[in-house]
Enzyme design. Structure first.
Site, PDB file in Angstrom:
ATOM      1  N   HIS A  62     -14.525 -31.977 153.959  1.00 17.13           N
ATOM      2  CA  HIS A  62     -14.841 -31.992 155.391  1.00 17.13           C
ATOM      3  C   HIS A  62     -15.429 -33.341 155.822  1.00 17.13           C
ATOM      4  CE1 HIS A  62     -15.170 -27.348 155.162  1.00 17.13           C
ATOM      5  NE2 HIS A  62     -13.940 -27.743 155.394  1.00 17.13           N
ATOM      6  N   ASP A  75      -9.308 -25.295 153.469  1.00 14.51           N
ATOM      7  CA  ASP A  75     -10.076 -24.250 154.143  1.00 14.51           C
ATOM      8  C   ASP A  75      -9.330 -22.917 154.076  1.00 14.51           C
ATOM      9  OD1 ASP A  75     -11.937 -26.115 154.734  1.00 14.51           O
ATOM     10  OD2 ASP A  75     -11.611 -26.134 156.910  1.00 14.51           O
ATOM     11  N   ARG A 100      -5.678 -15.960 134.192  1.00 17.02           N
ATOM     12  CA  ARG A 100      -6.923 -16.723 134.151  1.00 17.02           C
ATOM     13  C   ARG A 100      -7.222 -17.240 135.556  1.00 17.02           C
ATOM     14  NH1 ARG A 100      -8.029 -22.684 132.646  1.00 17.02           N
ATOM     15  NH2 ARG A 100     -10.292 -22.634 132.783  1.00 17.02           N
ATOM     16  N   HIS A 145     -15.440 -23.606 137.730  1.00 15.89           N
ATOM     17  CA  HIS A 145     -14.266 -24.479 137.781  1.00 15.89           C
ATOM     18  C   HIS A 145     -14.495 -25.531 138.873  1.00 15.89           C
ATOM     19  CE1 HIS A 145      -9.840 -24.552 136.468  1.00 15.89           C
ATOM     20  NE2 HIS A 145      -9.995 -25.619 137.225  1.00 15.89           N
ATOM     21  N   ASN A 189     -14.881 -24.855 132.802  1.00 15.73           N
ATOM     22  CA  ASN A 189     -13.577 -25.493 132.715  1.00 15.73           C
ATOM     23  C   ASN A 189     -13.748 -27.010 132.694  1.00 15.73           C
ATOM     24  OD1 ASN A 189     -10.530 -25.331 132.999  1.00 15.73           O
ATOM     25  ND2 ASN A 189     -11.082 -26.761 134.619  1.00 15.73           N
ATOM     26  N   GLU A 190     -13.244 -27.649 131.670  1.00 10.36           N
ATOM     27  CA  GLU A 190     -13.145 -29.115 131.594  1.00 10.36           C
ATOM     28  C   GLU A 190     -14.418 -29.870 131.943  1.00 10.36           C
ATOM     29  OE1 GLU A 190      -9.766 -30.887 133.447  1.00 10.36           O
ATOM     30  OE2 GLU A 190      -8.334 -29.584 132.438  1.00 10.36           O
ATOM     31  N   ASN A 332      -7.274 -27.073 127.196  1.00  6.32           N
ATOM     32  CA  ASN A 332      -6.378 -27.556 128.250  1.00  6.32           C
ATOM     33  C   ASN A 332      -5.707 -28.822 127.747  1.00  6.32           C
ATOM     34  OD1 ASN A 332      -7.406 -25.540 129.812  1.00  6.32           O
ATOM     35  ND2 ASN A 332      -8.189 -26.853 131.455  1.00  6.32           N
ATOM     36  N   TYR A 334      -2.322 -31.507 128.583  1.00  7.18           N
ATOM     37  CA  TYR A 334      -1.185 -31.873 129.426  1.00  7.18           C
ATOM     38  C   TYR A 334      -0.414 -33.080 128.917  1.00  7.18           C
ATOM     39  CZ  TYR A 334      -3.114 -28.891 133.167  1.00  7.18           C
ATOM     40  OH  TYR A 334      -3.569 -27.846 133.908  1.00  7.18           O
ATOM     41  N   GLU A 401      -4.680 -24.058 129.613  1.00  2.00           N
ATOM     42  CA  GLU A 401      -3.877 -24.743 130.625  1.00  2.00           C
ATOM     43  C   GLU A 401      -2.881 -25.662 129.951  1.00  2.00           C
ATOM     44  OE1 GLU A 401      -5.911 -26.912 133.780  1.00  2.00           O
ATOM     45  OE2 GLU A 401      -7.394 -25.320 133.986  1.00  2.00           O
TER      46      GLU A 401
END
Ligand code: NAG
Ligand code: NAG
Ligand code: NAG
Length: 491
Positions: A62, A75, A100, A145, A189-190, A332, A334, A401
């Site tokens: 915002h 939003d 998850r 997260h 998470n991470e 996780n 990638y 992930e």
């Protein structure tokens, strides 16, 4: 370090030997779990309804739309706050075994503190969890997260040691309400991402920008908070509830950029500074931070004139508390990076990367995706799994992930190939290397708000039309492929 040279030779073999494997024959064990993942801030929308407090990401999107690639905010996002029953039907169609998702801390506790519990938030996640259980999809719930209640960031966020106590209070509310219907919890998470980018960098909403300092404080308190939640669970809930608790750590493979000893050592140091930073305290036999982090940061801090190390110390009690505080290792993964030993002189300015001492790059020939950091390197997942197996005595691993961002359209052959190629190497890690992997999660169920990248990067098995009033979800071709894999357990 000699043993790491042997490891490199071994790794060369691991990279090569899935080529030419007949795909028809690649099947996972019958009890292997397939799932998909999402996160609250990226899909829910409803940022200000029914008593939810603002998170640090609400403030950022915002107040600073210019920091978001497409200047958009979530939003409304995919509006999963209202459309969760549709989402569950997508999961049913996929035939996956678990989902998850994450809980928005400030939807449950608007200020992050447990003296004010928001009943509508409690209701929402009850309905989502009940809908999943009714459809035989196991919920796997992430407590944190990245969407920290803004109120807590105002006095330091994860650099404030008290936050570990506040997080335990929040976790207790979650166990009290949902403990009997959730089989697996992920505390964080991470933390590597949110500590390093949030407290070490400038772009993410925490904007502390104190690399080599605030990122270490963040990690320290995250590790304390994780251990404290696990012990609180043991003391207060374990006798009554049948659930498991783990943590999700991100580990891109770090390969040496050459076979020079300097680069091989630098790559191993980079692994210790990334996965080891968090995993060593929880999953290694001795616990605490990796020795190489302790040594390098202590030494460089001294050279820089600090009167104490920039890497904080755990007490002996904390080391014991954190050690062994996980029932599973959430991974996780990638992509892969190359590490070259840095020849730069140490300057007076603290820096995580200078402490680590390696330069990070990727090979230009690795296939590109729609995320600059994400190159397609399927063998990296097998090396990561093997490294974790060796470093931490073969823990139970669930891949929480793995996924890819591609163009917006529905004919996403690249995504099907990505999933199949990475899963081939996961399969080899299980069947040939005896890595203890029991599940795989595709990120993500559907297109969502990709943090600073806004809606510009699409990871979904389902396309979401964010301009439509109903946030229409349409299956991509890859959803058929992944659905077949999750039903048959065969590639
Ligand atoms: C919630 O935010 C929206 C903008 O996303 C705004 O239009 C609306 O008035 C807000 N509602 C409340 C109750 O503050
Ligand atoms: C996304 O990737 C496709 C190829 O997979 C490419 O054609 C397209 O230009 C990329 N888009 C962006 C925004 O990077
Ligand atoms: C949106 O959803 C409602 C209810 O499911 C439906 O009646 C309506 O036709 C949908 N609108 C569009 C544009 O798809």
């Amino acid at each position: 370090m000699q043993s790491w040279k042997v490891f490199i030779t071994l790794f060369a073999a691991l990279v090569a030997d899935v080529d030419g494997v007949d795909e028809e024959k690649i099947c996972f064990p019958h009890n292997f779990l397939f799932g998909v993942a999402t996160a609250a801030y990226q899909i829910e929308g409803a940022w200000n309804v029914s008593g939810k407090g603002p998170s640090i990401w609400d403030s950022l999107t915002h107040d600073h739309p210019e920091r978001i690639v497409d200047r958009k905010n979530p939003d409304v996002a995919a509006d999963s706050y209202h459309l969760f029953k549709k989402d569950v039907q997508l999961l049913v169609k996929l035939g996956i075994q678990f989902y998850r998702f994450s809980i928005a801390w400030s939807r449950i506790l608007p200020n992050g503190l447990a003296n004010n519990v928001n009943e509508d938030g409690i209701r929402y996640y009850h309905e989502l969890i009940d809908e999943l259980n009714r459809n035989n999809i196991q919920p796997m719930v992430t407590m944190y997260h990245w969407d920290l209640p803004q109120y807590l960031q105002d006095f330091g966020g994860w650099t404030n040691p008290m936050i570990a106590d506040y997080f335990v209070d929040y976790a207790r509310v979650l166990f009290q309400n949902y403990g009997s219907k959730v089989g697996a919890w992920v505390t964080f998470n991470e933390p590597l991402s949110f500590c390093q980018e949030g407290y070490g960098g400038r772009e993410a909403p925490e904007t502390i920008e104190a690399s080599g300092f605030a990122d270490y404080l963040c990690a320290h308190n995250v590790l304390r908070a994780h251990g404290m939640v696990y012990r609180m669970y043991e003391r207060e809930f374990k006798a009554k509830l049948m659930t498991s608790i783990g943590i999700t750590l991100d580990f891109s493979w770090r390969a040496p950029s050459s076979l020079l000893a300097d680069d091989i050592i630098a790559a191993e140091t980079a692994r210790q500074f990334s996965i080891g930073w968090f995993a060593h305290a929880i999953f290694s036999k001795p616990g605490d931070y990796p020795l190489v982090m302790r040594k390098r940061i202590d030494t460089i801090s001294r050279i820089q004139g600090f009167s104490r190390s920039r890497l904080p110390h755990f007490t002996a009690e904390e080391i014991e508390m954190i050690r062994g505080s996980a029932d599973f290792f959430g991974l996780n993964h990638y992509t892969t990076y190359l590490i070259t030993k840095s020849k730069k002189k140490i300057s007076s300015k603290p820096s995580y990367y200078a402490d680590m001492g390696g330069l990070v790059s990727q090979k230009s020939s690795w296939p590109k995706t729609n995320s600059t950091w994400l190159k397609v390197v399927p063998w990296g997942i097998r090396l990561s799994l093997n490294w974790i197996k060796r470093a931490y005595n073969n823990p139970r691993i669930i891949i929480t992930e793995n996924g890819v961002s591609l163009e917006r359209g529905l004919r996403d052959k690249g995504r099907t190939n990505y999933i199949r190629d990475y899963l081939k190497y996961v399969h080899a890690a299980i069947t040939k290397d005896n890595c203890n992997v029991y599940g795989y999660t595709y990120w993500s169920l559907m297109d969502n708000y990709e943090w600073l990248r806004g809606f510009s990067e699409c990871f979904g098995l389902y396309k979401v039309d964010f301009d439509s009033p109903n946030k229409t979800r349409t299956p991509r071709m890859s959803s058929e492929y992944y659905g077949r894999v999750s039903r048959t357990k065969c590639l």
